[in-house]
Design a protein around this motif. Structure first.
Motif, PDB file in Angstrom:
ATOM      1  N   GLN A 282       0.821  -1.342  -0.030  1.00 34.67           N
ATOM      2  CA  GLN A 282       0.006  -0.012  -0.087  1.00 34.67           C
ATOM      3  C   GLN A 282       1.049   1.114  -0.126  1.00 34.67           C
ATOM      4  OE1 GLN A 282      -2.270  -0.073   3.564  1.00 34.67           O
ATOM      5  NE2 GLN A 282      -0.564  -0.428   4.772  1.00 34.67           N
ATOM      6  N   ALA A 284       3.066   1.930  -2.140  1.00 41.41           N
ATOM      7  CA  ALA A 284       3.516   2.175  -3.536  1.00 41.41           C
ATOM      8  C   ALA A 284       3.119   3.738  -3.976  1.00 41.41           C
ATOM      9  CB  ALA A 284       3.099   1.107  -4.429  1.00 41.41           C
ATOM     10  N   GLU A 285       3.930   4.430  -4.575  1.00 42.79           N
ATOM     11  CA  GLU A 285       3.249   5.667  -4.921  1.00 42.79           C
ATOM     12  C   GLU A 285       2.241   5.675  -6.007  1.00 42.79           C
ATOM     13  OE1 GLU A 285       6.684   7.892  -6.724  1.00 42.79           O
ATOM     14  OE2 GLU A 285       7.683   7.240  -4.927  1.00 42.79           O
ATOM     15  N   ILE A 287      -0.553   3.000  -7.703  1.00 46.87           N
ATOM     16  CA  ILE A 287      -1.158   1.601  -8.037  1.00 46.87           C
ATOM     17  C   ILE A 287      -2.150   1.554  -9.176  1.00 46.87           C
ATOM     18  CG2 ILE A 287      -2.290  -0.531  -6.904  1.00 46.87           C
ATOM     19  CD1 ILE A 287      -1.446   0.947  -4.006  1.00 46.87           C
ATOM     20  N   TYR A 301      -8.658   0.993  -3.405  1.00 44.60           N
ATOM     21  CA  TYR A 301      -7.190   1.786  -2.952  1.00 44.60           C
ATOM     22  C   TYR A 301      -6.355   2.100  -4.156  1.00 44.60           C
ATOM     23  CZ  TYR A 301      -5.437  -2.925  -1.805  1.00 44.60           C
ATOM     24  OH  TYR A 301      -5.093  -4.066  -1.752  1.00 44.60           O
ATOM     25  N   ALA A 302      -6.648   1.326  -5.322  1.00 42.76           N
ATOM     26  CA  ALA A 302      -5.770   1.594  -6.660  1.00 42.76           C
ATOM     27  C   ALA A 302      -5.899   2.990  -7.095  1.00 42.76           C
ATOM     28  CB  ALA A 302      -6.139   0.581  -7.657  1.00 42.76           C
TER      29      ALA A 302
ATOM     30  N   ARG B 233      -5.854   6.281   0.789  1.00 41.48           N
ATOM     31  CA  ARG B 233      -5.295   6.876  -0.554  1.00 41.48           C
ATOM     32  C   ARG B 233      -6.322   7.438  -1.066  1.00 41.48           C
ATOM     33  NH1 ARG B 233      -0.746   3.960  -2.277  1.00 41.48           N
ATOM     34  NH2 ARG B 233      -0.961   4.593  -4.350  1.00 41.48           N
ATOM     35  N   GLY B 234      -5.819   8.227  -2.383  1.00 45.95           N
ATOM     36  CA  GLY B 234      -6.594   9.343  -3.050  1.00 45.95           C
ATOM     37  C   GLY B 234      -7.824   8.488  -3.666  1.00 45.95           C
ATOM     38  N   ALA B 235      -8.607   9.084  -4.518  1.00 44.57           N
ATOM     39  CA  ALA B 235      -9.775   8.487  -5.195  1.00 44.57           C
ATOM     40  C   ALA B 235      -9.069   7.584  -6.228  1.00 44.57           C
ATOM     41  CB  ALA B 235     -10.361   9.692  -5.769  1.00 44.57           C
ATOM     42  N   THR B 236     -10.013   6.744  -6.659  1.00 48.26           N
ATOM     43  CA  THR B 236      -9.653   5.841  -7.796  1.00 48.26           C
ATOM     44  C   THR B 236     -10.439   5.968  -8.991  1.00 48.26           C
ATOM     45  OG1 THR B 236      -9.639   4.063  -6.147  1.00 48.26           O
ATOM     46  CG2 THR B 236      -9.709   3.130  -8.054  1.00 48.26           C
ATOM     47  N   ARG B 237      -9.671   6.095 -10.142  1.00 45.54           N
ATOM     48  CA  ARG B 237     -10.143   6.224 -11.273  1.00 45.54           C
ATOM     49  C   ARG B 237     -10.449   4.860 -11.984  1.00 45.54           C
ATOM     50  NH1 ARG B 237      -6.451   9.465 -15.197  1.00 45.54           N
ATOM     51  NH2 ARG B 237      -6.832   8.021 -16.995  1.00 45.54           N
ATOM     52  N   PHE B 253      -1.684   6.632 -18.716  1.00 44.43           N
ATOM     53  CA  PHE B 253      -1.678   7.091 -17.424  1.00 44.43           C
ATOM     54  C   PHE B 253      -0.240   6.786 -16.834  1.00 44.43           C
ATOM     55  CE2 PHE B 253      -1.641   5.517 -12.746  1.00 44.43           C
ATOM     56  CZ  PHE B 253      -2.570   6.618 -12.184  1.00 44.43           C
ATOM     57  N   ARG B 257       2.883   9.779 -15.721  1.00 44.78           N
ATOM     58  CA  ARG B 257       3.650   9.406 -14.465  1.00 44.78           C
ATOM     59  C   ARG B 257       5.152   8.956 -14.834  1.00 44.78           C
ATOM     60  NH1 ARG B 257      -0.198   8.423  -9.348  1.00 44.78           N
ATOM     61  NH2 ARG B 257      -1.895   9.531 -10.287  1.00 44.78           N
ATOM     62  N   PHE B 259       6.433   6.466 -16.688  1.00 43.94           N
ATOM     63  CA  PHE B 259       7.003   5.041 -16.534  1.00 43.94           C
ATOM     64  C   PHE B 259       7.325   4.552 -17.799  1.00 43.94           C
ATOM     65  CE2 PHE B 259       4.608   5.340 -12.359  1.00 43.94           C
ATOM     66  CZ  PHE B 259       5.647   5.197 -11.500  1.00 43.94           C
TER      67      PHE B 259
END
Ligand SMILES: Cc1cc2nc3c(=O)[nH]c(=O)nc-3n(C[C@H](O)[C@H](O)[C@H](O)COP(=O)(O)OP(=O)(O)OC[C@H]3O[C@@H](n4cnc5c(N)ncnc54)[C@H](O)[C@@H]3O)c2cc1C
Ligand SMILES: Nc1ncnc2c1ncn2[C@@H]1O[C@H](COP(=O)(O)O)[C@@H](O)[C@H]1O
Lengths: 326, 260
Positions: A282, A284-285, A287, A301-302, B233-237, B253, B257, B259
């Motif tokens: 969890q 990880a920057e 996900i 939480y992804a 954690r923040g919101a999920t898309r 995406f 970021r 990658f």
């Protein structure tokens, strides 16, 4: 140096592990915050190289040369020697990296020195009254507790990858010490050392981890996981379900009973994201998850959650990456 | 062969449990289970006894009600149990736990002690090495396989890049990983019936000659200052659609970021 804060160094392939530099950083910071001294202790057959590395993080490195190291499991050898040294120098707190050897060592030292252990530390601070205040992840990550030692002594087991190692302003000094009065633990013989067939890339230090779960379905299913890991320059991780099924080595398991990773990117394929897995990844920057079930726990939480079949989306992602790179 | 398996009752954290407003576990929402890692140790013990003959005794330190949980492990096929239980043990720390289990082991006869790799409720995987050290037993941990010959035990100790072959004379203490034997067996109906009549012996601190002021909650070496829920954690898309569309979205995406 009674009352000092120690860390314990661990060696892999002749070098200090990254986790030992994290533990040394924690010990140094606690010492700075409390006006105490700090030192890293290293028990190894050939400590010179790793000791020099650790000296970059902490003012003093105490090395104990031990030729027993190759004939016995490392924790037993280290425990007897560190306990002997601790009886002489009387450190207050000892920070140990939570690897298998580190946990073994912590249990042995706890009973040898009669001190408590705060395990699964994900943050360590200093409080003038309480001493080290340790944040722990308990009940499989459902809650965080902060705890302290009842006495002014104790052992902290530091989770890997929760604290970034930070070099000290000035390098420390290395000092070889001979220990007497070593009460060795009952002998366990190392008969052989066997390297894994093809040692997979270590997941703890990887910037990108692509992980597969039960949804991957078979050892052959891991081909798409490996392919994406290769394309993204990452390592392959797995859930306990995939490890239990025998599709991939235990060394790649992430979670409560596996490893804790903190990559920049975690790409999960066919993983539900159960709490016991979540605690290992969890932090990880970023996900990203691909799962055909819109309601798996990872959907909560992804950062990006793709509802789809990994055997269709996975190859399409690989093709898209190749296409863009030309 | 006489095998003692250390098993701990733990709250079931596989999904049904709730935390109360005080962030303590709402025990009513989750009956305790056998620590899942210890089930692997029970399974390993059963395999050894199937191959070599012998008896399996479970050893647990827990509140008196733990006999119910111990019966779940007995139902897998273990022969009997010893429960160390004492009001003074509430709030005991890992150090006390190791001391109590070591004292209890000293009252038993055994060739081999098996432990799980960690308690799932926040254990640090430190009790087993503490017990072995206190009992003066050879300690073999992280076993990916366990083999017993006449008077010796041999294991493969797993590590990141392979394994070590370790060997020690019996009696010894071995910590078993999940891959030594694979999934633990389910209790059969016959096993469940048989477990009802197995004997679980209870021991108090006094029975072990231990001072409640030295090993119980009163002597805990660590204390909890506070509890809080983990950060969200923040919101999920969420992305749906064809594989090709989804792949483009993922790669966009990842590209944003950096990658790709
Ligand atoms: C004490 C204890 C410790 C544990 N420790 C760990 C640990 O360290 N690590 C760990 O991972 N687990 C651990 N577990 C197990 C954990 O509870 C879960 O059972 C496990 O993480 C589930 O793995 P999974 O996500 O691969 O499998 P599942 O939960 O079965 O999820 C598989 C997912 O794949 C999806 N899927 C299936 N087919 C496809 C497809 N073709 N395309 C896309 N998606 C698909 C499904 O929708 C499902 O969501 C532990 C459990 C206990 C009790
Ligand atoms: N209270 C207990 N009773 C019996 N066995 C225990 C107890 N606590 C720990 N153990 C054993 O020690 C192992 C490691 O526990 P821990 O150090 O709590 O993670 C467990 O898997 C058990 O086998």
């Amino acid at each position: 140096m009674a009352g000092a804060i120690w860390s314990v160094g661990e060696v892999a392939d002749g070098a200090a592990t990254r986790l030992s530099t994290e533990a040394a950083t924690v010990a140094r910071r606690l010492a700075e915050a409390s006006g105490r001294e700090s030192a890293a202790v290293l028990v190894a057959a050939d400590p010179a190289g790793p000791a020099a590395e650790l000296a970059g993080y902490i003012p003093r490195v105490i090395t104990v040369v031990s030729h027993l190291a190759d004939e016995r499991p490392p924790a037993a050898v280290a425990a007897a020697r560190i306990a002997a040294l601790a009886r002489v120098e009387e450190p207050a707190y000892i920070v140990i990296g939570a690897t298998p050897d580190g946990r073994d060592l912590a249990g042995c030292l706890a009973v040898m020195l009669g001190v408590g252990v705060l395990a699964n530390a994900i943050a360590v601070g200093w409080d003038a009254d309480a001493g080290p205040v340790v944040e722990e992840s308990v009940l499989g990550g459902r809650i965080l507790t902060s705890s302290a030692f009842s006495a002014d002594r104790g052992i902290v087991l530091l989770t890997p990858n929760v604290i970034a190692a930070e070099a000290a302003g000035t390098p420390g000094r290395v000092e070889a010490v001979a220990v007497d009065d070593v009460a060795d633990l009952p002998a366990v013989a190392v008969l052989d050392r066997v390297a894994a067939a093809a040692a997979a890339a270590p997941i703890e230090e990887a910037r990108v981890v692509v992980a597969g779960g039960r949804g991957v379905g078979s050892p052959a299913g891991f081909a798409i996981v490996s392919e994406l890991a290769d394309l993204l320059g990452g390592a392959v991780g797995a859930t306990r379900a995939a490890v239990d099924a025998g599709w991939i080595d235990y060394s790649q398991q992430i979670g409560q009973t596996g490893k804790t990773v903190r990559p920049a990117l975690y790409l999960a394929l066919g993983i539900s994201g159960a709490i016991q897995h979540k605690v290992g990844m969890q932090a990880a920057e970023t996900i990203v998850a691909v799962n055909r079930d819109p309601d798996a726990p990872l959907a909560e939480y992804a950062d990006l959650y793709v509802v789809g079949d990994l055997f269709e989306v996975g190859p399409a992602v690989a093709a898209e990456i190749r296409g863009r790179r030309g | 062969m006489r095998i003692v398996v250390l098993v701990k009752p733990v709250p079931d954290t596989t999904g049904t449990e709730r935390l109360g407003d005080d962030l303590r576990l709402d025990r009513a929402s989750s009956p305790p289970i056998v620590n899942p890692n210890d089930e692997y140790a029970v399974e390993q013990a059963l395999r050894l006894v199937e191959a070599h003959g012998g008896e399996i005794t479970l050893l647990t330190m827990a509140p008196a009600g733990a006999t119910e949980t111990m019966r779940k492990a007995l139902a897998m096929g273990a022969h009997g149990g010893v429960l160390v239980s004492d009001d003074a043990l509430a709030g005991a720390c890992a150090l006390s736990t190791a001391r109590v289990l070591a004292a209890a082991l000293a009252t038993l006869e055994f060739d081999l002690v098996l432990c799980g790799i960690a308690s799932s409720d926040g254990g640090g995987g430190v009790v087993a090495s503490g017990v072995a050290t206190l009992c003066g037993l050879p300690y073999l941990s992280y076993a990916g396989s366990v083999e017993v010959t006449d008077d010796r035990v041999r294991i493969h100790r797993l590590h990141a890049t392979g394994y070590m072959v370790l060997e020690a004379p019996l009696p010894a203490l071995v910590v078993v990983t999940q891959i030594a034997v694979g999934e633990p067996r389910y209790a059969s109906l016959k096993g469940i019936m048989a477990a009802r009549s197995r004997v679980i012996r209870s021991l108090s601190l006094a029975d072990l000659g231990l001072d409640p002021a030295a090993v119980g909650g009163a002597a805990a070496s660590t204390r909890v200052l506070g509890v809080r829920p983990p950060a969200v954690r923040g919101a999920t898309r969420v992305v749906r659609g064809s594989a090709a569309d989804a792949a483009r979205e993922i790669v966009d995406f990842l590209d944003e970021r950096r990658f790709i």
